[in-house]
Design a protein around this motif. Structure first.
Motif, PDB file in Angstrom:
ATOM      1  N   GLY A  19       0.788  -1.159  -0.225  1.00 41.24           N
ATOM      2  CA  GLY A  19      -0.050  -0.115  -0.091  1.00 41.24           C
ATOM      3  C   GLY A  19       0.898   1.103   0.070  1.00 41.24           C
ATOM      4  N   ARG A  20       2.079   1.355   0.928  1.00 45.08           N
ATOM      5  CA  ARG A  20       2.622   2.726   0.477  1.00 45.08           C
ATOM      6  C   ARG A  20       3.493   2.929  -0.866  1.00 45.08           C
ATOM      7  NH1 ARG A  20       6.231   2.752   6.144  1.00 45.08           N
ATOM      8  NH2 ARG A  20       4.005   3.055   7.745  1.00 45.08           N
ATOM      9  N   LEU A  26       0.514   6.969  -6.825  1.00 44.21           N
ATOM     10  CA  LEU A  26      -0.880   7.452  -6.602  1.00 44.21           C
ATOM     11  C   LEU A  26      -0.859   9.299  -5.982  1.00 44.21           C
ATOM     12  CD1 LEU A  26      -3.966   5.641  -5.353  1.00 44.21           C
ATOM     13  CD2 LEU A  26      -3.163   6.018  -7.617  1.00 44.21           C
ATOM     14  N   ALA A  27      -0.259   9.417  -5.201  1.00 42.52           N
ATOM     15  CA  ALA A  27       0.131  10.997  -4.884  1.00 42.52           C
ATOM     16  C   ALA A  27       1.203  11.864  -6.028  1.00 42.52           C
ATOM     17  CB  ALA A  27       1.221  10.769  -3.474  1.00 42.52           C
ATOM     18  N   VAL A 171       8.319   0.973  -1.535  1.00 41.56           N
ATOM     19  CA  VAL A 171       9.251   1.326  -0.579  1.00 41.56           C
ATOM     20  C   VAL A 171       8.484   0.402   0.357  1.00 41.56           C
ATOM     21  CG1 VAL A 171       9.060   4.088  -1.360  1.00 41.56           C
ATOM     22  CG2 VAL A 171       6.724   2.758   0.113  1.00 41.56           C
ATOM     23  N   ASN A 172       9.424   0.615   1.251  1.00 39.01           N
ATOM     24  CA  ASN A 172       9.294  -0.416   2.841  1.00 39.01           C
ATOM     25  C   ASN A 172       9.154  -1.885   2.557  1.00 39.01           C
ATOM     26  OD1 ASN A 172       8.219   0.211   5.342  1.00 39.01           O
ATOM     27  ND2 ASN A 172       6.403  -0.456   4.575  1.00 39.01           N
ATOM     28  N   ARG A 173       9.847  -2.265   1.199  1.00 40.23           N
ATOM     29  CA  ARG A 173      10.577  -3.006   1.305  1.00 40.23           C
ATOM     30  C   ARG A 173      11.131  -4.485   2.189  1.00 40.23           C
ATOM     31  NH1 ARG A 173      12.379  -5.301  -4.730  1.00 40.23           N
ATOM     32  NH2 ARG A 173       9.894  -4.741  -5.519  1.00 40.23           N
ATOM     33  N   SER A 174      11.004  -5.541   2.481  1.00 40.44           N
ATOM     34  CA  SER A 174      11.520  -6.382   4.143  1.00 40.44           C
ATOM     35  C   SER A 174      13.095  -6.866   2.946  1.00 40.44           C
ATOM     36  CB  SER A 174      10.575  -7.575   4.081  1.00 40.44           C
ATOM     37  OG  SER A 174      11.241  -8.185   5.491  1.00 40.44           O
ATOM     38  N   VAL A 175      13.764  -6.795   4.439  1.00 37.83           N
ATOM     39  CA  VAL A 175      15.192  -7.456   3.656  1.00 37.83           C
ATOM     40  C   VAL A 175      15.054  -8.484   3.207  1.00 37.83           C
ATOM     41  CG1 VAL A 175      17.509  -8.157   5.007  1.00 37.83           C
ATOM     42  CG2 VAL A 175      16.834  -6.138   5.179  1.00 37.83           C
ATOM     43  N   ASN A 176      13.841  -9.405   4.500  1.00 42.34           N
ATOM     44  CA  ASN A 176      13.490 -10.787   3.993  1.00 42.34           C
ATOM     45  C   ASN A 176      12.228 -11.660   2.606  1.00 42.34           C
ATOM     46  OD1 ASN A 176      15.349 -12.431   6.369  1.00 42.34           O
ATOM     47  ND2 ASN A 176      13.904 -10.906   7.280  1.00 42.34           N
ATOM     48  N   SER A 177      12.328 -10.124   1.840  1.00 45.58           N
ATOM     49  CA  SER A 177      11.467 -10.347   0.929  1.00 45.58           C
ATOM     50  C   SER A 177      11.784 -11.211   0.389  1.00 45.58           C
ATOM     51  CB  SER A 177      11.272  -9.017   0.274  1.00 45.58           C
ATOM     52  OG  SER A 177      12.323  -8.531  -0.885  1.00 45.58           O
ATOM     53  N   GLN A 178      12.221 -11.814  -0.320  1.00 42.65           N
ATOM     54  CA  GLN A 178      13.418 -12.882  -1.300  1.00 42.65           C
ATOM     55  C   GLN A 178      13.562 -14.118  -0.514  1.00 42.65           C
ATOM     56  OE1 GLN A 178      13.392 -12.090  -3.986  1.00 42.65           O
ATOM     57  NE2 GLN A 178      13.213  -9.987  -3.370  1.00 42.65           N
TER      58      GLN A 178
END
Length: 196
Positions: A19-20, A26-27, A171-178
């Protein structure tokens, strides 16, 4: 949430679903009504409609700006097991709350969530995704439901649908996202998220 009177859309921000990134994209366009938004970033669609009249200005009333059912409503959802894994890793990586220091593991976090530990139960991200998308009669009220797993493609299709093709910035992606979230679960943990 983002409400836009120029392109006539409502984006419902369900936490931990990209969402961020969507809001940042969208901003950049005209017509967003910030004064219609709640203080919280994570207002439900039903809550927004319930509170709209108190947020509308006299100009909104004169120009008949009303985010009715004619607005294109969309949101993103995510596999709930992936979502809980993402939440846990976000909290532990960012140390967003002091209470995180008492959590020993992902399993312990889920067990505490199931037990109703207040600081976890009160997080927007532990609420059911469905709560954000329904009205008071429990009716889902969307025109498009995108999926986090196809975020870029779905966002492109959505922005084209309301007539303003946009690109998505992450934005706001986690280090563990992979890391594959499925490797983090045992049978008890799977059941906790399923029951939630």
């Amino acid at each position: 949430m983002v409400v836009n009177t120029y392109y006539k859309f409502i984006f419902v921000h369900v936490p931990k679903n990209g969402g961020r990134s969507v809001k940042r994209s969208l901003a950049t366009i005209r017509g967003n009504r910030k004064h219609w938004m709640a203080v919280s970033n994570h207002e439900t669609l039903g809550g927004f409609y319930d509170n709209f009249k108190t947020r509308a200005t006299w100009r909104d009333k004169i120009f008949r700006r009303n985010p009715s059912s004619q607005y294109f409503r969309f949101a993103f959802v995510r596999n709930p097991w992936d979502r809980m894994s993402s939440l846990y890793h976000f909290l532990t990586e960012r140390r967003a709350r002091d209470e995180v220091d008492a959590v020993r593991s992902f399993k312990h976090f889920l067990q505490q969530m199931q037990e109703g530990v207040p600081w976890i139960s009160n997080l927007h991200s532990t609420r059911s995704q469905l709560e954000y998308l329904t009205l008071e009669d429990n009716r889902v009220c969307l025109d498009y439901l995108g999926h986090f797993e196809f975020l870029e493609d779905d966002f492109k299709a959505i922005s084209e649908a309301f007539g303003c093709p946009l690109t998505l910035s992450h934005v706001n992606r986690s280090v563990n996202s992979q890391v594959d979230y499925r490797t983090r679960y045992d049978a008890e943990m799977i059941e906790i998220v399923a029951s939630r």
